[in-house]
Structures are given as structure tokens and as C-alpha cells.
Design an enzyme around this catalytic site. Sequence first.
Site, PDB file in Angstrom:
ATOM      1  N   SER A 347     -27.634   1.085 -24.478  1.00 53.44           N
ATOM      2  CA  SER A 347     -28.325   2.364 -24.453  1.00 53.44           C
ATOM      3  C   SER A 347     -28.268   2.982 -23.059  1.00 53.44           C
ATOM      4  O   SER A 347     -27.190   3.119 -22.481  1.00 53.44           O
ATOM      5  CB  SER A 347     -29.765   2.170 -24.943  1.00 53.44           C
ATOM      6  OG  SER A 347     -30.366   3.394 -25.276  1.00 53.44           O
ATOM      7  N   ASP A 461     -28.096   3.091 -31.713  1.00 54.09           N
ATOM      8  CA  ASP A 461     -28.468   2.482 -30.441  1.00 54.09           C
ATOM      9  C   ASP A 461     -28.321   0.953 -30.469  1.00 54.09           C
ATOM     10  O   ASP A 461     -28.829   0.279 -31.360  1.00 54.09           O
ATOM     11  CB  ASP A 461     -29.924   2.848 -30.151  1.00 54.09           C
ATOM     12  CG  ASP A 461     -30.341   2.591 -28.714  1.00 54.09           C
ATOM     13  OD1 ASP A 461     -29.800   1.648 -28.107  1.00 54.09           O
ATOM     14  OD2 ASP A 461     -31.196   3.329 -28.212  1.00 54.09           O
TER      15      ASP A 461
END
Length: 591
Positions: A347, A461
Site C-alpha cells: 500500500s 490493497d
Amino acid sequence: MPPALLDTQNLLRRNLVFGHLSDVELRSVEREMAAMSVPGGQLLFARGEPPDALYVLKSGSLGAFRVPEAGGAPQLVSLVDSGQTIGAFGMLTRQERAFDLRALRDSELLRLPREGFDALIREHPQAILGAAQLALERLLEENQNPPTILPHTFAVLPFDHHVPVRELAEQLRHALQPYGDCLLIDAATGKGHDSGWFAEREHEVRFVLYVDEGADPLWRELCRRQADALLLVVNAGRREEAWPDRAALDEHAAWERPRYLLLQHPGADILPGAARRWHGAFTRPVRQHHVRSGQQERDLARLARLLTRHSTGLVFSGGGARGFAAIGVVRALREAGIEIDAVGGTSIGAIIGAGVAMEWDDARLYQTYKRAFVDGRPLSDRTFPLVALSRGRRTVNLLREVNGEHDIEDLPLSYFCVVSNLTSGRAEIRHAGRLWFWLRASSAIPGILPPVLHRGQVYVDGAVINNLPTDVMRDTGVANIIACDISADDAVSARIEECFLPSAWQVLMQSSSHVRPGLLPILLRAGMVNTEAASVRRRELADRLLTPALSEVGLLDWKAYDHAIEAGYRHTRRALEDGTWQAAGSRTMGA
């Protein structure tokens, strides 16, 4: 420095089976033993064969491999080094060989046939105690983790004779010197010598570089057999072709020797796409390493740290705006003189890590990410929440502006990012591909950014499955891992009892004591809560763990940019100064 090679009597005297015998008895046993040579890659014996001899390894290296019953690649279960005995268990029990035993390099052995072993036991019954101890040790080894081969010899193999490898090999020899004496052996030096001579040279120093300059196929083959790792050198600017002796490289697939593709770049910059093109010249995986003109000394120093298990990798977790702390962490580590050799993350950690892998200096890291996240407002393109609260177009444009059209393979430092594949339900590690694209996937917070749809797969993510990928970094062979975990405790709480939302008017009229969590905290917490238990284990895989105090920084609080950077910097400085690296594994930096 490794000890000098022992003569046969001294070798046997230090052996468990033969060590108790007198000099006269040792000479008697020695007469029963036959010397033999096994080329690198060749089987000494196979699983299921009868135990017809006991062996003592004089020089070289052997590996015992288990073949899975369900098929698949053989698994290395134990290593045999110089002076060790092979086959004691089978000779005592008369059971068939349990493993394939293969020479990992050119090896010299002594062979005691069944008749000689039986005579030894009859005349010297105490010898059975040493053999039994060896057999027990082998049984215990089966329950241990797979062994790690620490490279000692390296073959420098150019694509052809047009690739100048002499200067590179000399500079690499110099880069290896801080970790042990290193000897360079080329075709002229090694001409006319037998395997015993090479074994003597290898025992005199810590490292040996076998250098082929592309002129003698027989010498090239010997270099390949002698090597614990292969360094395959190409001119990054030339058109890619199939590696000339690719079949020989893949001949002994039972042992996956490390293979490094050294791409020599004529200028100070990495030629875009060269690594991706040259990976196609091989049928089995290779790991690229860039060597740039003008920065050759620095690039080869990094390679030397990797080859000798002295490299340092950084791992950054996800955590929204708190991820800016990584910029401060990097600044503090650089000020302390800690060389960073590899970077990976999830991320926002993957996004910041990419800048580190591109070797941006501190000022560029600060300015670039401030412009992208604080000034650029990546989530400002709100939309009707059919899939997510933002369209994602602004995020894509910012990532492309920041990272250009680089491939991951073209970054100067080794790099990976983690994405979550909702189609397969597994985390995927991206070592290759368009950088901005996989950063977009790695940061696609469910409900906030739309998922990335690619070739029938749905990516979100990476923090959904693996928020602190120290396990991935460990698998790359990096010796020392520094992890920065900025995923603070974000427990969602409420001070109200309800199972449905009242009308908007009623919500506005409620007192401040009626606190309910907002939409964004719920989405963020839901996307990361499942990774917390696994993150505890992954923290333990770090050699050094940094946990800056950032609980007061909201996950989407981009305006806290400077505060997060300063928190990461001060926390790292304190850890470096007083040694308070938190909750990390037992290994030490540089070990």
C-alpha cells in the site's frame, strides 16, 4: 579463512567412524578405500539403490535430495561438506538409499566398499558407535528446516567473448574483500590443473571467482560446475538472444543454484526495458542486478553484500497517511551510514518504497510525495459509491506522474510490492511489471479506491492479506531486515446503541455524546483487521522493527505529512542511538 585441505590420514583421524584408530590401522583402512571424482551436478547414488559403500568427502559439496511422492521438484534436505561421511545409516541397517545424493560442485571422495566396511566392524567393533552416531545425526537432520547454502564460489559467465568481464570481475573481487579473502581464477591460471588443485585454492580463501572470458567452452563448463552461484553478464544495450548454453544451465534442475543476471549499462542510467527483455533469454528464473558505468563500484558493492549475506532490506507496512513516516525512517538510516540494498512494501509502504528503490535523495522523496499526496489530493475525485467512494483516475494520474513508465525490474535497488488478489484469495508478490500500475493495485483500499481489474482478476490493497511482508523479503535472500510497521491500533468504537440509522435530520439533532464511527474508518478497519494476527509473526521475522507512535494521525490525514515524517525520523534516531529496536528477531545487523 577455511582450513587447509587435510591429507587422507588426517581427514580420517578427524572422522567419527575412523577417528579412534591408530596410525597403523588408519593406513590399513586407507588401503581399502578408493579415490573417486564426481563432477558437479552428477548423482553419486539414487534413492532405492542398495547400500554398497561408505563415502568420505575430501573436497567439494554434496546435497541429499528427497523426491516428493506426489511429484514435483526434488527438495534439498541436507548438505555434506568436506570431511563428512555419507551412507553410515544404510551400511548399518542394509536398507536401500533413502535419498538421491548429488554433487553440487566438482567433488573428491574416498569410497569404502561393503567388504571393507564389514571387515572394519569385525576388527574394530567400536567403529560401529561412530557410525551409529552419524546415522542418528542424519535422522535428526530430516526434521530440521531445509539447509541454506552459503555461496563460496562464483562463476562469472559472459553472454559471449564480446562482453568484457575482466574489469567487472576484478572490481567484484575488490568488493568481496571486506567479507573475506577472494581469489580470481581465469582460464590461464586454471589450465592443466586437476580438481584437487582447485580444492586447495578454494580452501585457502573465503571466496573464489571463476572467470570465463568466452573463449574456451571446456573452461566455461568447469567454471559452471565449480560454482555455488552463477553470475551471468550481458551488455544491456544489445539485442536479447537465448543464452548460448541455456540447456547446460538447466541440466541439473534438482539443485537451483542462485543465478544473477548482471546487466552492464553503458551510461549512468538504467536502459528501460533491458531487464524484461533479457529475462526472456532464460527458461528458469534469474534475478537481475544492474551495473551502471560510473556507478560500477557502488553497484558491485551492493552485489557483494547480497552474495555474502550482508545485505539490508527495508520493509514498509501499509497505513495510509502514517506511511509518510517511512520518509523520515530512510533519512535517519542514511545519516547513520546504513546501506539499503532492497525494498518492499504494501500500500502506502510500497509507494514510498518505490522512491527509495529509485535511489531518490531525501529532498526528492520529500518534495515528490508532498506534491502528490498533500497538494495532489489523490482521493478528491469523489463519485457515487457504486464500487468505491472515489473514481481512482486522479490516483492513477498522480502515480504515473511520480513514477513515469518504469518497470519494476528497471529500479536500481531490488524491489517488490504486495497486492491482494480477490479472485484467488491470495496475496501476490510483484517483482516485475509496470511500476505505477501495481502501486495502484497495492493501494486500492476496498470501498475507498476501486479495485484494479486485470486479465480477469480483481486486485485490491495488499494490506488486506499481508500488511508487513517481512516473509517476502526473507525469501529473497536478504540477510538483515529492517521493518517499519505504522499500522497503529485503529479499533472502531461507538457511544451509542443502534441497529439502523435514523433519518439525516435526527442525526443532525443528536447530541455530541451520540458518537458513531464514520464511513471511512469502518472501511479502512474492515480492510486491515484480518491481517493483524499474521502481522505478529511477520514482525518477529524482522531483525530490527520500528514502530513510530502515530495513533493520532488519521489514515487519510494527508495534512499531517510533516508530522508523520518527523515522527519516523525521531523514532529511528532514538532507536539507533540507544539500541531500542523493538520486538525484533534474534539476529543482529551485519551478522
